[in-house]
Enzyme design. Structure first.
Site, PDB file in Angstrom:
ATOM      1  N   ASP A 126      -2.215 -20.145 -42.601  1.00  0.00           N
ATOM      2  CA  ASP A 126      -2.553 -19.974 -41.271  1.00  0.00           C
ATOM      3  C   ASP A 126      -1.389 -20.231 -40.193  1.00  0.00           C
ATOM      4  O   ASP A 126      -0.874 -21.611 -40.057  1.00  0.00           O
ATOM      5  CB  ASP A 126      -3.813 -20.785 -40.718  1.00  0.00           C
ATOM      6  CG  ASP A 126      -4.475 -20.307 -39.494  1.00  0.00           C
ATOM      7  OD1 ASP A 126      -3.602 -19.692 -38.664  1.00  0.00           O
ATOM      8  OD2 ASP A 126      -5.286 -20.820 -39.302  1.00  0.00           O
ATOM      9  N   ARG A 128      -1.009 -19.505 -36.992  1.00  0.00           N
ATOM     10  CA  ARG A 128      -1.351 -19.591 -35.537  1.00  0.00           C
ATOM     11  C   ARG A 128      -0.702 -20.584 -34.690  1.00  0.00           C
ATOM     12  O   ARG A 128      -0.864 -21.748 -35.383  1.00  0.00           O
ATOM     13  CB  ARG A 128      -2.886 -19.330 -35.495  1.00  0.00           C
ATOM     14  CG  ARG A 128      -3.252 -17.892 -35.735  1.00  0.00           C
ATOM     15  CD  ARG A 128      -4.895 -17.725 -35.358  1.00  0.00           C
ATOM     16  NE  ARG A 128      -5.597 -18.480 -36.680  1.00  0.00           N
ATOM     17  CZ  ARG A 128      -6.868 -18.601 -36.731  1.00  0.00           C
ATOM     18  NH1 ARG A 128      -7.437 -17.768 -35.903  1.00  0.00           N
ATOM     19  NH2 ARG A 128      -7.289 -19.212 -37.837  1.00  0.00           N
TER      20      ARG A 128
HETATM   21  N1  LIG Z   1      -3.403 -13.190 -42.768  1.00  0.00           N
HETATM   22  C1  LIG Z   1      -4.717 -12.690 -42.689  1.00  0.00           C
HETATM   23  N2  LIG Z   1      -5.499 -12.789 -41.444  1.00  0.00           N
HETATM   24  C2  LIG Z   1      -6.695 -12.435 -41.390  1.00  0.00           C
HETATM   25  C3  LIG Z   1      -7.261 -12.016 -42.738  1.00  0.00           C
HETATM   26  N3  LIG Z   1      -8.582 -11.763 -41.944  1.00  0.00           N
HETATM   27  C4  LIG Z   1      -8.728 -11.902 -40.812  1.00  0.00           C
HETATM   28  N4  LIG Z   1      -7.301 -12.400 -40.551  1.00  0.00           N
HETATM   29  C5  LIG Z   1      -6.899 -13.004 -39.264  1.00  0.00           C
HETATM   30  O1  LIG Z   1      -7.577 -13.908 -38.889  1.00  0.00           O
HETATM   31  C6  LIG Z   1      -7.834 -14.217 -37.337  1.00  0.00           C
HETATM   32  C7  LIG Z   1      -9.139 -14.839 -37.329  1.00  0.00           C
HETATM   33  O2  LIG Z   1      -9.298 -16.145 -37.940  1.00  0.00           O
HETATM   34  P1  LIG Z   1     -10.464 -16.551 -38.658  1.00  0.00           P
HETATM   35  O3  LIG Z   1      -9.778 -17.224 -39.847  1.00  0.00           O
HETATM   36  O4  LIG Z   1     -11.305 -15.457 -39.213  1.00  0.00           O
HETATM   37  O5  LIG Z   1     -11.258 -17.356 -37.584  1.00  0.00           O
HETATM   38  P2  LIG Z   1     -10.883 -18.563 -37.024  1.00  0.00           P
HETATM   39  O6  LIG Z   1     -10.513 -18.012 -35.612  1.00  0.00           O
HETATM   40  O7  LIG Z   1     -10.001 -19.404 -37.597  1.00  0.00           O
HETATM   41  O8  LIG Z   1     -12.143 -19.269 -36.582  1.00  0.00           O
HETATM   42  P3  LIG Z   1     -13.395 -18.901 -35.879  1.00  0.00           P
HETATM   43  O9  LIG Z   1     -13.309 -19.528 -34.477  1.00  0.00           O
HETATM   44  O10 LIG Z   1     -14.567 -19.567 -36.469  1.00  0.00           O
HETATM   45  O11 LIG Z   1     -13.441 -17.515 -35.912  1.00  0.00           O
HETATM   46  C8  LIG Z   1      -7.576 -12.993 -36.767  1.00  0.00           C
HETATM   47  O12 LIG Z   1      -6.128 -13.146 -36.372  1.00  0.00           O
HETATM   48  C9  LIG Z   1      -7.511 -11.895 -38.011  1.00  0.00           C
HETATM   49  O13 LIG Z   1      -6.675 -10.652 -37.621  1.00  0.00           O
HETATM   50  C10 LIG Z   1      -6.666 -11.920 -43.910  1.00  0.00           C
HETATM   51  O14 LIG Z   1      -7.280 -11.692 -44.791  1.00  0.00           O
HETATM   52  N5  LIG Z   1      -5.379 -12.343 -43.896  1.00  0.00           N
END
Ligand SMILES: Nc1nc2c(ncn2[C@@H]2O[C@H](COP(=O)(O)OP(=O)(O)OP(=O)(O)O)[C@@H](O)[C@H]2O)c(=O)[nH]1
Ligand SMILES: [Zn+2]
Length: 196
Positions: A126, A128
């Protein structure tokens, strides 16, 4: 300060009319949004969602993840309360970008899970960064949030930068056979709180 406010307008949606506020990130030229509704600057804790961009889920109806369903549920929850804010952060693919996410999806098609795929591409699970949230929220005089998320690391990231998260509200929606493994990996490897 890396992020600066640019302009606001109305944004009518299926759930009601939001105020849309645009911000510019000076470090990477990304353009971020807040959709707000009601008097969010009154000092009372604000129902909030920090949503990371997922073009495939948010705009293209993908069932590989739960993002689109969460986005809709968050906007509806804010509209139901008549007050709240959704930060739409342009950190596609957990920060690796759309094209790298497609590469990660291909590896997932071949058997990797969402974390393994990122790592095989040389990225962290992650990538981010929530560092701009506080400045964006302060622009609307939002100091305390009731955050809709299943991700405790998102709560910690906001808390660490001085945003007062007074409550975490689960946001569980959009489960389907295509994203069952994805959601299980989020719970098992990324610490998301599911099944509440
Ligand atoms: N690298 C990668 N990113 C993904 C994948 N699936 C979704 N994403 C990205 O993950 C992000 C969303 O994060 P999530 O982990 O689904 O959820 P979160 O934001 O951490 O948690 P919540 O607040 O509960 O939704 C978005 O930027 C999506 O584009 C994947 O398989 N690989
Ligand atoms: Zn998604």
């Amino acid at each position: 300060m890396t992020v600066s406010y640019v302009e606001s307008s109305k944004l009518p949606t299926a759930w009601g009319v939001f105020d849309m506020h645009g911000f510019e990130d000076g470090v990477n030229d990304k353009e971020h949004l807040i959709l707000s509704m009601g008097d969010v600057g009154s000092g009372e804790p604000v129902l909030a969602r920090v949503h990371s961009e997922c073009l495939t889920g948010d705009a293209l109806f993908s069932l590989r993840c739960d993002c689109g369903s969460q986005l809709q549920a968050a906007l509806k929850a804010i509209a139901d309360e008549g007050r709240g804010a959704l930060l739409y952060l342009r950190q596609e693919g957990r920060g690796i970008g759309l094209l790298n996410k497609i590469k990660a999806y291909k590896l997932q098609d071949q058997g990797a899970d969402t974390v393994e795929a990122n790592e095989q591409l040389g990225f962290g699970a992650d990538m981010r960064d929530y560092g701009i949230c506080k400045v964006m929220l302060e622009h609307l005089n939002i100091k305390q949030v009731r955050l809709m998320t299943n991700n405790p690391r998102k709560v910690k990231a906001l808390t660490d930068q001085g945003v007062d998260v007074v409550e975490r509200l689960p946001l569980q929606t959009g489960q389907n056979p295509h994203n069952a493994k994805y959601l299980a990996t989020k719970a098992g490897k990324l610490g998301h709180l599911m099944g509440e």
